[in-house]
Design an enzyme around this catalytic site. Structure first.
Site, PDB file in Angstrom:
ATOM      1  N   SER A 266      78.398  89.331  96.803  1.00  0.00           N
ATOM      2  CA  SER A 266      78.004  90.669  96.383  1.00  0.00           C
ATOM      3  C   SER A 266      76.521  90.916  96.670  1.00  0.00           C
ATOM      4  O   SER A 266      76.095  90.814  97.811  1.00  0.00           O
ATOM      5  CB  SER A 266      78.350  90.848  94.896  1.00  0.00           C
ATOM      6  OG  SER A 266      78.302  92.194  94.520  1.00  0.00           O
TER       7      SER A 266
ATOM      8  N   HIS B 116      87.098  91.656  93.419  1.00  0.00           N
ATOM      9  CA  HIS B 116      85.731  91.448  93.892  1.00  0.00           C
ATOM     10  C   HIS B 116      85.226  90.032  93.618  1.00  0.00           C
ATOM     11  O   HIS B 116      84.150  89.671  94.063  1.00  0.00           O
ATOM     12  CB  HIS B 116      84.812  92.469  93.201  1.00  0.00           C
ATOM     13  CG  HIS B 116      83.434  92.546  93.775  1.00  0.00           C
ATOM     14  ND1 HIS B 116      83.187  92.854  95.108  1.00  0.00           N
ATOM     15  CD2 HIS B 116      82.202  92.345  93.205  1.00  0.00           C
ATOM     16  CE1 HIS B 116      81.879  92.848  95.326  1.00  0.00           C
ATOM     17  NE2 HIS B 116      81.260  92.539  94.195  1.00  0.00           N
TER      18      HIS B 116
ATOM     19  N   ASP C  37      89.494  95.513  97.055  1.00  0.00           N
ATOM     20  CA  ASP C  37      88.297  95.304  96.238  1.00  0.00           C
ATOM     21  C   ASP C  37      87.822  96.668  95.773  1.00  0.00           C
ATOM     22  O   ASP C  37      87.459  97.527  96.588  1.00  0.00           O
ATOM     23  CB  ASP C  37      87.224  94.599  97.088  1.00  0.00           C
ATOM     24  CG  ASP C  37      85.941  94.307  96.322  1.00  0.00           C
ATOM     25  OD1 ASP C  37      85.714  94.914  95.260  1.00  0.00           O
ATOM     26  OD2 ASP C  37      85.144  93.470  96.793  1.00  0.00           O
TER      27      ASP C  37
END
Length: 266
Positions: free
Chosen positions: A96, A246, A217
């Site tokens: 991320s 995610h 996601d």
């Protein structure tokens, strides 16, 4: 900074291999998110783990609201950690926001990185004219309002959405690390992340990148993985993961570990 930074960010080194592997967690988690992945790599790699300064596992007094206004300060922290451990070459795995921290670090110090593995990465979360980031400005503002008005209720709604897959243990674990964050720091960092736009610098990355994208996601559309592949400046591949959400290191750790091992062998 000095040794206090290494202590404050809970930097630790596991494993005994010749090659160095860096595992960097994303927003809302801490280094414990890698605990189910780690045993697959410690026999073969020297693994460096640390917590982002915004993580709930870090003393919130260390979070400087003036310093951490952009990702550049997080890049400074990463490079300091690598230099302190005398790393001259590593494979970097970033989830991320840490995927984007890795990208910026590889632009600044390309010689340090043999490969970047980017999990759930996005250079921009907001939609633009010819770019689908997944969110409209109004949607983002509603997220911020929800975080500000009732952080607990927001976490209880956000955690299962992010995990995606029906894995209650993963939802509980992500909820735990979100609740560990001080709400004002969580909101501040969320605003910084959602307002970032790194599309313009992607071409400066010459380090090979492997982009991991799950089948669905809620935070990052699959088209973003393709965008990264097409715009990053080095040799790039996309690896689709046959799972949702995610946070595949929480919801599908064995699958992610196998995919990581394959990516590392190439």
């Amino acid at each position: 900074m000095g040794t206090s930074l290494l202590e404050n960010l809970n930097v630790r080194v596991e494993g005994s291999g010749q090659k160095t592997l860096v595992l960097a967690h994303g927003f809302g988690t801490d280094q414990s998110v890698w605990q189910r992945i780690l045993p697959y790599f410690t026999p073969y790699y020297r693994v460096i783990l640390y917590d982002l300064v915004c993580a709930g596992s870090v003393n919130p007094d260390f979070f400087d609201f003036r310093r951490y206004t952009t990702l550049d300060a997080y890049v400074d922290d990463l490079l300091y950690i690598l230099d302190a451990h005398r790393v001259d070459r590593c494979v970097y795995v970033g989830h991320s926001v840490s995927a984007m921290i890795g990208i910026l670090a590889a632009i600044r110090r390309p010689e340090l990185f043999s490969k970047l593995i980017l999990i759930g990465a996005s250079p921009r979360f907001l939609n633009d004219n010819d770019y689908h980031g997944g969110f409209e400005q109004g949607e983002i503002e509603k997220v911020f309002e929800a975080m500000e008005s009732n952080y607990e209720a927001w976490v209880n709604g956000f955690a299962p959405l992010s995990v995606g897959a029906d894995v209650p243990t993963a939802v509980r674990e992500f909820s735990r690390t979100l609740f560990n964050m001080r709400p004002d720091i969580s909101l501040f960092v969320s605003r910084m992340i959602f307002n970032s736009d790194l599309r313009g610098v992607l071409g400066l990355v010459k380090v090979p990148c492997c982009i991991f994208q799950t089948a669905r996601d809620v935070s990052v559309p699959a088209s973003v993985a393709t965008y990264l592949k097409d715009h990053l400046g080095g040799r790039n591949t996309v690896e689709m993961l046959e799972t949702e959400g995610h946070l595949p290191h929480l919801s599908a750790p064995y699958l992610l570990a196998q995919k990581l091992r394959r990516a590392l062998s190439r």
